[in-house]
Design an enzyme around this catalytic site. Structure first.
Site, PDB file in Angstrom:
ATOM      1  N   LYS A  76       0.835  -1.207   0.000  1.00  0.00           N
ATOM      2  CA  LYS A  76       0.000   0.000   0.000  1.00  0.00           C
ATOM      3  C   LYS A  76       0.867   1.254   0.000  1.00  0.00           C
ATOM      4  CE  LYS A  76      -3.896   2.158   2.437  1.00  0.00           C
ATOM      5  NZ  LYS A  76      -4.898   2.020   3.513  1.00  0.00           N
ATOM      6  N   SER A 151      -9.325   3.313   2.184  1.00  0.00           N
ATOM      7  CA  SER A 151      -8.176   3.749   1.414  1.00  0.00           C
ATOM      8  C   SER A 151      -7.340   2.621   0.833  1.00  0.00           C
ATOM      9  CB  SER A 151      -7.287   4.636   2.290  1.00  0.00           C
ATOM     10  OG  SER A 151      -6.771   3.902   3.388  1.00  0.00           O
ATOM     11  N   SER A 175     -10.876   1.602   6.204  1.00  0.00           N
ATOM     12  CA  SER A 175     -10.026   1.545   5.017  1.00  0.00           C
ATOM     13  C   SER A 175      -9.668   0.140   4.571  1.00  0.00           C
ATOM     14  CB  SER A 175      -8.736   2.344   5.255  1.00  0.00           C
ATOM     15  OG  SER A 175      -9.007   3.724   5.248  1.00  0.00           O
TER      16      SER A 175
END
Length: 468
Positions: A76, A151, A175
């Site tokens: 990520k 996210s 997220s």
């Protein structure tokens, strides 16, 4: 089933036994990324193919080196990875190439993973919709014109489409859970502190965000959790970790499950979500669970006010070093920073008192139930060009993140929460559930999820396979 859509456990077993070479897996991974990623934009800053193949060949030539030996993983883009641009989706860091790994990346690398690039994220991870001015937006694999959530949106899309078999994510306000729901995969938010945060800046005060694994099954989640969890001597809130892999499904017979639904109407929901969640709950009932509705156990607005205060405090603190460049931040980041800087110590104290009151109320609930369940989101995946939903079912949203209020009961307390697929709505879009328990019940939550997975297997039954 193709090589890149097999379970991580199966792939790793074949790599370890030398039935599969890391080079062949890397070639298949790169081919899958080439076929799928251009239309979805989930993986960004992919490393040079020749370099990746050379690293895979070196893996094949050496000893098996850890539980993730030879597995390609994209990290990520909120995590620093040595030698790979790590922008956090912000123009401020558009040219930032770290010379060392953050802790989670270092643990995956030490376990034998080949870190191939990054997965896309909103700027600084703010907002459950993956778009930023550095890399652009990531589309939903079930409809690229819609959002994939966030996210950890790039991670979820990469998993759903077979570009990776395991992915890391992070979760402050859904997220991990929101993109898992919208991409028909699994995401696990562990008990706060089980996966240590990066040992920088403050390590004592902020207890809202955590790192965690994402995968196409709870068994694969457990495999990655064992790699990234466990104490780090530099982090003060050290939580011991007992291995959970290989994960055995729980016997659900007689388990008491509380269904919180829309919190007595406090969380507006788009049409069809609660009905679909009801179908998923019926699966648990068929497995022998006692599922019953639960009246709202705490005032939702009081909880929300505490959440916004504590989130402003934490996000404002993390963005404080960028105050001189506030004009370069997106509007939601500016809002968080301004509100964070305006808080007093007593504002934070009052919010933490509310958090403590909800913790005690929740403890009483867990005296009656083995697990609690909420929907993972309040809306279906929306237009990818829309920044955020401004209303739900006719009710106006007063902040850029109010539409994700359903994740706050878990996030405020740092509870372990497994996001599981719940199936598909009338428009063919996925949705999910949050199954959560008290702090420290991570293994039990995962085991319940494994039993549910054996009965449903949504990621395998309805895979996202754009472009072949």
């Amino acid at each position: 089933m193709t090589l890149t859509t097999r379970s991580a456990a199966e792939i790793l077993a074949d790599l370890s036994a030398r039935r599969l070479s890391a080079e062949d897996l890397m070639r298949a991974t790169l081919a899958r990324i080439e076929a799928v990623n251009p239309s979805l934009n989930a993986i960004v800053d992919l490393r040079d193919a020749d370099d990746l193949l050379a690293e895979a060949r070196a893996m094949d030539a050496g000893p098996v080196g850890g539980p993730l030996h030879g597995l390609p993983i994209a990290v990520k883009d909120l995590v620093n990875v040595a030698g790979i641009r790590s922008s956090q989706g912000s123009p401020i860091f558009a040219d930032h190439v770290p010379d060392s790994d953050d802790l989670i990346a270092a643990r995956m690398r030490a376990a034998g993973a080949i870190l191939i690039g990054k997965t896309n994220t909103p700027e600084f991870g703010l907002g459950s919709h993956t778009f930023n001015p550095v890399h652009g937006a990531t589309g939903n694999p079930y409809d690229p014109a819609r959002t994939c959530g966030g996210s950890s949106g790039g991670a979820a899309v990469a998993l759903a489409t077979g570009m990776v078999a395991l992915a890391d994510g992070s979760d402050m306000m859904g997220s991990l859970r929101n993109p898992a729901a919208w991409n028909n995969v699994y995401g696990f938010r562990p008990s706060w502190g089980l996966v240590p945060s990066e040992p920088v800046a403050d390590g004592f005060l902020h207890q809202l965000a955590t790192l965690g694994p994402m995968a196409r099954s709870p068994a694969d989640l457990a495999l990655l959790l064992d790699v990234i969890a466990g104490p780090d001597a530099r982090v003060p809130h050290r939580v011991p970790h007992e291995p959970v892999s290989p994960l055995e499904p729980a016997d659900p017979s007689g388990l008491r499950i509380g269904w919180l639904a829309d919190w007595g109407g406090a969380f507006p929901m788009e049409e069809g979500i609660l009905d679909l969640c009801g179908d998923a709950l019926a699966v648990l009932a068929d497995l022998g669970c006692h599922v019953e509705p639960v009246a709202p156990p705490f005032d939702a607005e009081t909880m929300w006010e505490a959440w916004v205060t504590l989130r402003n405090w934490q996000v404002g603190a993390s963005l404080g070093l960028l105050a001189a460049r506030q004009a370069d931040l997106k509007d939601s980041a500016q809002w968080e920073l301004e509100r964070g800087l305006a808080l007093s110590a007593m504002d934070v104290h009052r919010a933490s008192v509310t958090r403590s009151e909800w913790f005690r109320a929740c403890a009483a609930l867990f005296g009656r139930y083995d697990a609690l369940i909420l929907p993972s989101a309040q809306v279906w995946p929306f237009d990818v060009n829309r920044p955020w939903p401004t209303e739900i079912a006719g009710q106006a949203m007063d902040t850029y993140h109010r539409w994700m209020q359903v994740v706050v009961p878990v996030s405020l307390l740092g509870l372990p929460s497994l996001a599981v697929p719940a199936g598909f709505g009338a428009a063919g879009l996925p949705m999910g559930l949050q199954i959560f328990g008290p702090r420290g019940s991570d293994a039990r939550v995962l085991a319940l999820g494994a039993a549910y997975h054996e009965a449903t297997r949504w990621p395998q039954t309805r895979p996202a396979m754009p472009n072949g």
